[in-house]
Design an enzyme around this catalytic site. Structure first.
Site, PDB file in Angstrom:
ATOM      1  N   LYS A  48       0.796  -1.467   0.163  1.00 44.71           N
ATOM      2  CA  LYS A  48       0.275   0.274   0.129  1.00 44.71           C
ATOM      3  C   LYS A  48       0.268   1.233  -0.068  1.00 44.71           C
ATOM      4  O   LYS A  48       0.457   2.355  -1.181  1.00 44.71           O
ATOM      5  CB  LYS A  48      -1.071   0.217   0.993  1.00 44.71           C
ATOM      6  N   GLN A  92      -5.957  -1.829   9.489  1.00 43.89           N
ATOM      7  CA  GLN A  92      -4.872  -3.421   8.369  1.00 43.89           C
ATOM      8  C   GLN A  92      -5.969  -4.281   9.425  1.00 43.89           C
ATOM      9  O   GLN A  92      -5.720  -4.687  10.688  1.00 43.89           O
ATOM     10  CB  GLN A  92      -3.986  -2.906   9.182  1.00 43.89           C
ATOM     11  N   ASP A 115     -11.614   2.397   2.517  1.00 39.02           N
ATOM     12  CA  ASP A 115     -11.696   1.064   2.727  1.00 39.02           C
ATOM     13  C   ASP A 115     -12.775   0.418   2.473  1.00 39.02           C
ATOM     14  O   ASP A 115     -13.110  -0.338   1.573  1.00 39.02           O
ATOM     15  CB  ASP A 115     -11.327   0.165   4.237  1.00 39.02           C
TER      16      ASP A 115
END
Ligand code: NAD
Length: 276
Positions: A48, A92, A115
């Protein structure tokens, strides 16, 4: 058989996003919250950060010990929600067992939920389009669109009903005028459903799960799975047999995975554009 190159599409998307970032008043900022150090998470986070660099997004990792309490984590998120220099926030996954992923996802301000896991962002998919779509489903839709694969009237069969992959991809495919079947662990005669589909999307998490006898000749197969088998990264599709029968297939690695990261960058640019 067309092997759909997710990496090449992701690179092209980074190029376009980098140009959009140039137009913004300030550099977009993405905060990645990491709780504990999982080896697999480390690799994902590195990916990322690399993608963010390619686009011109500033990605900051905030690392917390496994012992962090839920309230402490929620306080961190509340501060980031108020910080006007932060455009996107992700946590995460997976989180340690004492932290509730649903409560944590809900704590992130909707407009910074890059997300796309916030229940309001997911819920909006039911009614109409949402600004921040979950990254993997958005990545699959983008991949199909960029490959010129039209969904109108097609039968899309999805195996898997998770909140982050199966259910949202079903809604997006429905919005794109496909006829959608969702299968899962309790589906009877699974192969009878998959054999009828023009497009099969597999998100199960079992190596070599989808075999050639489960698809029709010429089907398009999207492999979402990520599994470790004998030290190798493999998807949910039995690649050797399915590649002989499908007309197009996403490989693992190099298919859906890079598109998921690309959509995280895309969502961050969307969030930054909106905030600025
Ligand atoms: P999950 O474990 O939440 O869901 C798995 C789904 O598979 C469930 O809905 C279950 O009903 C279904 N299933 C399990 N066994 C089955 C069976 N025998 N027959 C039919 N259905 C069955 O998983 P998830 O979060 O949706 O992820 C699925 C896979 O995709 C995992 O391998 C995960 O690592 C991978 N994944 C990849 C990406 C990416 O970017 N490529 C993103 C998210 C998830």
């Amino acid at each position: 058989m067309n092997i759909i190159d997710g990496r090449a599409h992701a690179q092209a998307i980074y190029h376009d996003l980098a140009q959009q970032v140039q137009q913004l008043k300030r550099q977009p900022k993405l905060v990645i919250i990491q709780v504990a150090n999982h080896q697999a998470s480390e690799a994902y986070i590195r990916g990322k950060i690399k993608a963010a660099e390619a686009v011109g997004i500033y990605a900051e990792v905030q690392n917390f010990p496994e012992s962090i309490e839920q309230n402490q984590l929620l306080t961190v998120i509340a501060q980031l929600n108020e910080d006007r220099t932060v455009d996107g926030i992700i946590v995460q996954l997976p989180l340690p067992g004492h932290l509730d992923e649903f409560i944590v996802a809900r704590a992130i301000k909707r407009s910074k939920d890059v997300d796309g896991f916030h229940p309001e962002n997911l819920g909006e998919l039911l009614i109409h389009e949402t600004l921040l779509e979950p990254c993997t489903p958005k990545g699959i839709m983008t991949l199909l669109e960029r490959e010129g694969i039209e969904l109108t009237g097609k039968h899309v069969c999805i195996i898997g009903r998770s909140n982050i992959v199966g259910k949202p991809i079903a809604l997006l495919a429905l919005q794109a005028n496909a006829t959608v079947t969702i299968c899962h662990s309790r589906t009877n005669n699974l192969h009878q459903h998959t054999q009828q589909a023009d497009i099969v999307i597999v998100a199960v998490g079992i190596a070599n799960f989808l075999t050639d006898d489960m698809i029709r000749t010429g089907a398009i197969v999207i492999d979402v799975g990520i599994n470790r088998l004998n030290g190798k990264l493999v998807g949910d599709v039995d690649y050797d047999s399915v590649s002989q029968k499908a007309s197009a297939l996403t490989p693992v690695p190099g298919g859906v995975g890079p598109m998921t990261v690309a959509m995280l960058m895309s969502n961050t640019v969307v969030a930054a554009t909106n905030q600025q």
